[in-house]
Design an enzyme around this catalytic site. Structure first.
Site, mmCIF file in Angstrom:
data_model
loop_
_atom_site.group_PDB
_atom_site.id
_atom_site.type_symbol
_atom_site.label_atom_id
_atom_site.label_comp_id
_atom_site.label_asym_id
_atom_site.label_seq_id
_atom_site.Cartn_x
_atom_site.Cartn_y
_atom_site.Cartn_z
ATOM 1 N N LEU A 15 0.863 -1.171 -0.075
ATOM 2 C CA LEU A 15 0.007 -0.074 -0.163
ATOM 3 C C LEU A 15 0.698 1.168 -0.071
ATOM 4 O O LEU A 15 1.399 1.640 1.020
ATOM 5 C CB LEU A 15 -0.762 -0.143 1.295
ATOM 6 C CG LEU A 15 -1.952 1.067 1.408
ATOM 7 C CD1 LEU A 15 -2.719 1.279 -0.056
ATOM 8 C CD2 LEU A 15 -2.934 0.893 2.462
ATOM 9 N N HIS A 16 0.825 2.017 -1.014
ATOM 10 C CA HIS A 16 1.771 3.160 -1.443
ATOM 11 C C HIS A 16 0.784 4.325 -1.940
ATOM 12 O O HIS A 16 -0.423 3.925 -2.333
ATOM 13 C CB HIS A 16 3.022 2.869 -1.923
ATOM 14 C CG HIS A 16 2.999 2.204 -3.267
ATOM 15 N ND1 HIS A 16 2.656 2.940 -4.629
ATOM 16 C CD2 HIS A 16 3.006 0.942 -3.704
ATOM 17 C CE1 HIS A 16 2.368 2.083 -5.546
ATOM 18 N NE2 HIS A 16 2.711 0.751 -5.111
ATOM 19 N N GLY A 17 1.519 5.316 -2.225
ATOM 20 C CA GLY A 17 0.755 6.454 -3.068
ATOM 21 C C GLY A 17 -0.283 6.036 -4.156
ATOM 22 O O GLY A 17 -1.395 6.535 -4.188
ATOM 23 N N ALA A 20 -3.123 3.945 -2.753
ATOM 24 C CA ALA A 20 -3.791 4.750 -2.035
ATOM 25 C C ALA A 20 -4.538 5.687 -2.642
ATOM 26 O O ALA A 20 -5.832 6.137 -2.178
ATOM 27 C CB ALA A 20 -3.017 5.163 -0.647
#
Length: 167
Positions: A15-17, A20
């Site tokens: 889960l990263h930019g 997300a």
């Protein structure tokens, strides 16, 4: 009924930019399920991941076996899920455990490079175990397995990319 899976994605960054923000706004999940035995045992990573979820979407970190259990449980039918695994092998375990990804296929976002790996795209590096897992998902489970970093990118069929690299 079963859980509504909106996206099944393999991304070594989890889960990263991009996930997300961009993917979440595109597939509109109400739950992000990070499926990883290792992360489920790592309190710090688990905390960081649950805090990275965008507003209005709850994130949970669960084991592969827990995901297999809750997929068929009617109590979780309200989940509109974005599923994330770190490895293609974890996605294979989900499929072999009965998690149906026939509607979504498997999106490969990024697999980080280590010595001895082959680059399929600028963001996807594979070793023989990953190649075997991708081949299983495509050839045996008959799933669409594709590379796509963000929704605006064109999907690239991973079995075609493997064949082009002679893998």
């Amino acid at each position: 009924m079963t859980m509504d899976i909106r996206l099944a994605r393999v991304d070594s960054r989890l889960l990263h930019g991009q996930v997300a923000t961009v993917w979440t706004s595109t597939v509109t999940p109400n739950r992000i399920l990070v499926v990883s035995d290792g992360v489920a045992q790592d309190k710090l990573r688990k905390t960081l991941i649950t805090q990275a979820a965008p507003a209005g979407v709850k994130a949970n970190v669960i084991t592969v076996n827990k995901m297999i259990q809750i997929f068929q449980d009617p109590r979780f039918d309200v989940f509109k899920s974005l599923i994330l695994t770190e490895t293609v092998q974890d996605m294979v375990a989900l499929v072999k455990g009965g998690v149906d990804l026939s509607r979504t296929g498997v999106n490969i976002g990024s697999l980080s490079y280590q010595d001895g790996m082959t680059m399929l795209t600028d963001a996807i590096a594979v070793d023989q175990a990953a190649v075997d897992a991708i081949r299983y998902l495509h050839d045996d489970a008959h799933l669409d397995v594709y590379a796509q970093k963000v929704p605006a990118d064109k999907k690239q069929d991973l079995s075609v990319l493997l064949t082009k690299k002679g893998l």
